[in-house]
Design a protein around this motif. Structure first.
Motif, PDB file in Angstrom:
ATOM      1  N   ARG A 200       0.838  -1.206   0.000  1.00 43.38           N
ATOM      2  CA  ARG A 200       0.000   0.000   0.000  1.00 43.38           C
ATOM      3  C   ARG A 200       0.876   1.261   0.000  1.00 43.38           C
ATOM      4  NH1 ARG A 200      -1.840   0.157   4.888  1.00 43.38           N
ATOM      5  NH2 ARG A 200      -0.735  -1.672   5.672  1.00 43.38           N
ATOM      6  N   LEU A 201       2.051   1.129  -0.605  1.00 43.43           N
ATOM      7  CA  LEU A 201       3.065   2.173  -0.532  1.00 43.43           C
ATOM      8  C   LEU A 201       2.702   3.396  -1.370  1.00 43.43           C
ATOM      9  CD1 LEU A 201       5.912   2.627   0.712  1.00 43.43           C
ATOM     10  CD2 LEU A 201       6.845   1.813  -1.468  1.00 43.43           C
ATOM     11  N   LYS A 202       2.708   4.563  -0.740  1.00 46.57           N
ATOM     12  CA  LYS A 202       2.485   5.822  -1.445  1.00 46.57           C
ATOM     13  C   LYS A 202       3.790   6.565  -1.708  1.00 46.57           C
ATOM     14  CE  LYS A 202      -0.845   7.682  -2.371  1.00 46.57           C
ATOM     15  NZ  LYS A 202      -1.626   7.689  -3.634  1.00 46.57           N
ATOM     16  N   ALA A 203       4.757   6.429  -0.796  1.00 41.97           N
ATOM     17  CA  ALA A 203       6.040   7.103  -0.950  1.00 41.97           C
ATOM     18  C   ALA A 203       7.032   6.486   0.023  1.00 41.97           C
ATOM     19  CB  ALA A 203       5.909   8.602  -0.678  1.00 41.97           C
ATOM     20  N   VAL A 204       8.323   6.721  -0.255  1.00 43.52           N
ATOM     21  CA  VAL A 204       9.390   6.330   0.661  1.00 43.52           C
ATOM     22  C   VAL A 204      10.104   7.596   1.106  1.00 43.52           C
ATOM     23  CG1 VAL A 204      11.618   5.162   0.886  1.00 43.52           C
ATOM     24  CG2 VAL A 204       9.718   4.014  -0.265  1.00 43.52           C
ATOM     25  N   ALA A 205      10.329   7.724   2.400  1.00 42.45           N
ATOM     26  CA  ALA A 205      11.034   8.880   2.959  1.00 42.45           C
ATOM     27  C   ALA A 205      12.381   8.426   3.503  1.00 42.45           C
ATOM     28  CB  ALA A 205      10.203   9.531   4.060  1.00 42.45           C
ATOM     29  N   LEU A 206      13.433   9.138   3.118  1.00 40.20           N
ATOM     30  CA  LEU A 206      14.774   8.865   3.621  1.00 40.20           C
ATOM     31  C   LEU A 206      15.093   9.867   4.724  1.00 40.20           C
ATOM     32  CD1 LEU A 206      16.612   8.552   0.177  1.00 40.20           C
ATOM     33  CD2 LEU A 206      15.500   6.711   1.469  1.00 40.20           C
ATOM     34  N   GLN A 207      15.421   9.374   5.899  1.00 42.92           N
ATOM     35  CA  GLN A 207      15.791  10.231   7.015  1.00 42.92           C
ATOM     36  C   GLN A 207      17.321  10.198   7.098  1.00 42.92           C
ATOM     37  OE1 GLN A 207      14.174   8.996  10.834  1.00 42.92           O
ATOM     38  NE2 GLN A 207      13.248  11.000  11.087  1.00 42.92           N
ATOM     39  N   VAL A 208      17.963  11.249   6.557  1.00 41.97           N
ATOM     40  CA  VAL A 208      19.415  11.240   6.373  1.00 41.97           C
ATOM     41  C   VAL A 208      20.103  12.057   7.454  1.00 41.97           C
ATOM     42  CG1 VAL A 208      21.301  11.747   4.784  1.00 41.97           C
ATOM     43  CG2 VAL A 208      19.081  11.021   3.876  1.00 41.97           C
ATOM     44  N   ASN A 209      21.065  11.451   8.104  1.00 44.39           N
ATOM     45  CA  ASN A 209      21.886  12.151   9.089  1.00 44.39           C
ATOM     46  C   ASN A 209      23.295  11.587   8.974  1.00 44.39           C
ATOM     47  OD1 ASN A 209      22.607  13.875  11.127  1.00 44.39           O
ATOM     48  ND2 ASN A 209      21.746  12.643  12.774  1.00 44.39           N
ATOM     49  N   SER A 210      24.098  12.174   8.071  1.00 45.29           N
ATOM     50  CA  SER A 210      25.419  11.619   7.794  1.00 45.29           C
ATOM     51  C   SER A 210      26.401  12.706   7.388  1.00 45.29           C
ATOM     52  CB  SER A 210      25.325  10.578   6.669  1.00 45.29           C
ATOM     53  OG  SER A 210      26.624  10.139   6.289  1.00 45.29           O
ATOM     54  N   PRO A 211      27.632  12.648   7.943  1.00 46.58           N
ATOM     55  CA  PRO A 211      28.672  13.589   7.536  1.00 46.58           C
ATOM     56  C   PRO A 211      29.438  13.128   6.306  1.00 46.58           C
ATOM     57  CG  PRO A 211      29.503  12.232   9.301  1.00 46.58           C
ATOM     58  CD  PRO A 211      28.080  11.782   9.043  1.00 46.58           C
ATOM     59  N   GLY A 212      29.054  11.980   5.746  1.00 47.66           N
ATOM     60  CA  GLY A 212      29.708  11.476   4.550  1.00 47.66           C
ATOM     61  C   GLY A 212      30.568  10.264   4.842  1.00 47.66           C
ATOM     62  N   GLY A 213      31.498  10.014   3.929  1.00 43.68           N
ATOM     63  CA  GLY A 213      32.367   8.851   4.066  1.00 43.68           C
ATOM     64  C   GLY A 213      32.766   8.304   2.718  1.00 43.68           C
ATOM     65  N   ALA A 214      32.705   6.998   2.562  1.00 46.85           N
ATOM     66  CA  ALA A 214      33.206   6.325   1.367  1.00 46.85           C
ATOM     67  C   ALA A 214      32.378   6.675   0.128  1.00 46.85           C
ATOM     68  CB  ALA A 214      33.191   4.811   1.585  1.00 46.85           C
ATOM     69  N   PRO A 215      33.007   7.182  -0.934  1.00 47.33           N
ATOM     70  CA  PRO A 215      32.250   7.575  -2.122  1.00 47.33           C
ATOM     71  C   PRO A 215      31.582   6.412  -2.850  1.00 47.33           C
ATOM     72  CG  PRO A 215      34.617   7.779  -2.510  1.00 47.33           C
ATOM     73  CD  PRO A 215      34.441   7.508  -1.056  1.00 47.33           C
ATOM     74  N   THR A 216      32.257   5.270  -2.909  1.00 48.17           N
ATOM     75  CA  THR A 216      31.662   4.134  -3.623  1.00 48.17           C
ATOM     76  C   THR A 216      30.406   3.644  -2.921  1.00 48.17           C
ATOM     77  OG1 THR A 216      33.836   3.452  -4.455  1.00 48.17           O
ATOM     78  CG2 THR A 216      32.077   1.816  -4.518  1.00 48.17           C
ATOM     79  N   GLN A 217      30.446   3.540  -1.596  1.00 47.45           N
ATOM     80  CA  GLN A 217      29.264   3.128  -0.846  1.00 47.45           C
ATOM     81  C   GLN A 217      28.124   4.132  -1.036  1.00 47.45           C
ATOM     82  OE1 GLN A 217      28.958   0.116   0.932  1.00 47.45           O
ATOM     83  NE2 GLN A 217      30.836  -0.229  -0.219  1.00 47.45           N
ATOM     84  N   SER A 218      28.460   5.413  -1.043  1.00 51.82           N
ATOM     85  CA  SER A 218      27.437   6.446  -1.268  1.00 51.82           C
ATOM     86  C   SER A 218      26.774   6.241  -2.618  1.00 51.82           C
ATOM     87  CB  SER A 218      28.077   7.838  -1.208  1.00 51.82           C
ATOM     88  OG  SER A 218      28.776   8.030  -0.006  1.00 51.82           O
ATOM     89  N   GLY A 219      27.598   6.002  -3.648  1.00 50.39           N
ATOM     90  CA  GLY A 219      27.064   5.793  -4.989  1.00 50.39           C
ATOM     91  C   GLY A 219      26.222   4.539  -5.094  1.00 50.39           C
ATOM     92  N   LEU A 220      26.672   3.450  -4.474  1.00 50.58           N
ATOM     93  CA  LEU A 220      25.920   2.190  -4.525  1.00 50.58           C
ATOM     94  C   LEU A 220      24.556   2.323  -3.855  1.00 50.58           C
ATOM     95  CD1 LEU A 220      28.767  -0.361  -3.701  1.00 50.58           C
ATOM     96  CD2 LEU A 220      27.568  -0.142  -5.885  1.00 50.58           C
ATOM     97  N   ILE A 221      24.517   2.996  -2.707  1.00 53.86           N
ATOM     98  CA  ILE A 221      23.252   3.167  -1.998  1.00 53.86           C
ATOM     99  C   ILE A 221      22.299   4.042  -2.804  1.00 53.86           C
ATOM    100  CG2 ILE A 221      22.185   4.153   0.068  1.00 53.86           C
ATOM    101  CD1 ILE A 221      24.859   3.413   1.528  1.00 53.86           C
ATOM    102  N   ALA A 222      22.818   5.134  -3.356  1.00 54.72           N
ATOM    103  CA  ALA A 222      21.976   6.029  -4.156  1.00 54.72           C
ATOM    104  C   ALA A 222      21.417   5.310  -5.382  1.00 54.72           C
ATOM    105  CB  ALA A 222      22.781   7.260  -4.580  1.00 54.72           C
ATOM    106  N   GLU A 223      22.252   4.519  -6.037  1.00 56.15           N
ATOM    107  CA  GLU A 223      21.800   3.783  -7.225  1.00 56.15           C
ATOM    108  C   GLU A 223      20.739   2.741  -6.856  1.00 56.15           C
ATOM    109  OE1 GLU A 223      25.452   2.269  -8.766  1.00 56.15           O
ATOM    110  OE2 GLU A 223      26.216   4.284  -9.207  1.00 56.15           O
ATOM    111  N   ARG A 224      20.915   2.102  -5.710  1.00 54.53           N
ATOM    112  CA  ARG A 224      19.936   1.099  -5.274  1.00 54.53           C
ATOM    113  C   ARG A 224      18.585   1.750  -4.970  1.00 54.53           C
ATOM    114  NH1 ARG A 224      17.533  -3.503  -5.909  1.00 54.53           N
ATOM    115  NH2 ARG A 224      17.166  -4.736  -4.018  1.00 54.53           N
TER     116      ARG A 224
END
Length: 281
Positions: free
Chosen positions: A62-86
């Motif tokens: 019954r999904l209408k939307a997904v909300a991302l609650q982000v609290n991060s100072p950053g870190g590994a660029p590859t992991q960031s890219g993989l998560i965003a792509e997923r």
């Protein structure tokens, strides 16, 4: 009324289950972005440890939307890219909008992940941006000699020992690292430009590595507005039920089994603490 009747009266009927309202699934993405977590460290984010939470969030019927609650100072660029792509892959498959909400900070890789959303909202006190690349480390070229320790390093390939912390820094190694930084920065800029498009302001250099508070970030087009999750979701989806999914550490990790040695674990904690501290957090 008998005990049996009392119990059965509390079980939802099939018709009632079908009549339940829509859902907005919230995914908490809190911590430093790193390929490997540590049971002694503050919460971390990686493509592996957020996968189950993302799947559960997007699997609601019954999904209408997904909300991302982000609290991060950053870190590994590859992991960031993989998560965003997923996130984008699941959003396209399910054909649902994704909204990101920044908390204390969405900087560097944290902002990279937030840009996977169709809309981004920041609290007025949130720090947003830091579109840049940084590498930190230490050099100990004289430490071993001071304690009478002889360094023995064997290698094939003249560049195999680049940036070795116990060897003197070489200018050519620094130049090599700077070129890698430039390439990664270009990829970061391309991603933000692709996701934010014409929303971005041309008033100042958004890609200098600076961070801005929520209201200014909205003026610059880095976010779509100032607000928090409850109020924005309440206005956009007033009849929807909010459900929260959060990444869970494996049981052994929660118990500390299989953790790295104490010294390396403490260094790991210190490094992640320094990542937060760069932004005063």
């Amino acid at each position: 009324m008998s005990v049996t009747n009392k119990l059965t009266s509390r079980i939802p009927k099939l018709g009632e289950a079908r009549d339940r309202g829509d859902v907005v699934a919230v995914v908490k993405l809190h911590g430093v972005i790193t390929p490997q977590g540590s049971p002694l460290a503050r919460g971390t984010i990686s493509a592996a440890n957020v996968e189950s939470a993302l799947r559960r969030a997007f699997d609601h019927d019954r999904l209408k939307a997904v909300a991302l609650q982000v609290n991060s100072p950053g870190g590994a660029p590859t992991q960031s890219g993989l998560i965003a792509e997923r996130i984008r892959q699941l959003a396209d498959e399910k054909k649902v909008p994704v909204l990101a909400f920044t908390e204390d900070i969405a900087a560097s890789g944290g902002y990279w992940i937030a840009c996977a959303a169709d809309e981004i909202y920041a609290h007025r006190t949130s720090m947003v941006g830091s579109i840049g690349v940084v590498t930190g480390g230490f050099g100990f070229p004289g430490l071993l000699e001071r304690f009478g320790v002889e360094r023995r390093l064997y290698h094939a390939g003249e560049n195999k020992t680049r940036l070795d912390p116990f060897s003197p820094e070489r200018p050519e190694d620094v130049e090599w690292l700077k070129k890698l930084h430039t390439q990664l920065h270009d990829l970061f800029v391309d991603w933000v430009t692709q996701r934010r498009g014409g929303k971005l302001s041309k008033e100042e250099n958004l890609f200098s590595g600076d961070v801005w508070l929520g209201a200014r970030a909205a003026e610059l087009g880095l976010v779509d507005g100032v607000g928090n999750l409850r109020e924005v979701i309440g206005e956009r989806f007033p009849d929807a039920e909010i459900t929260v999914t959060e990444s869970r550490k494996p049981l052994l990790a929660r118990l500390g089994v299989g953790a790295p040695g104490v010294a390396s674990a403490l260094l790991d904690v210190a490094e992640r603490r320094a990542t937060w501290s760069r932004f005063g957090l």
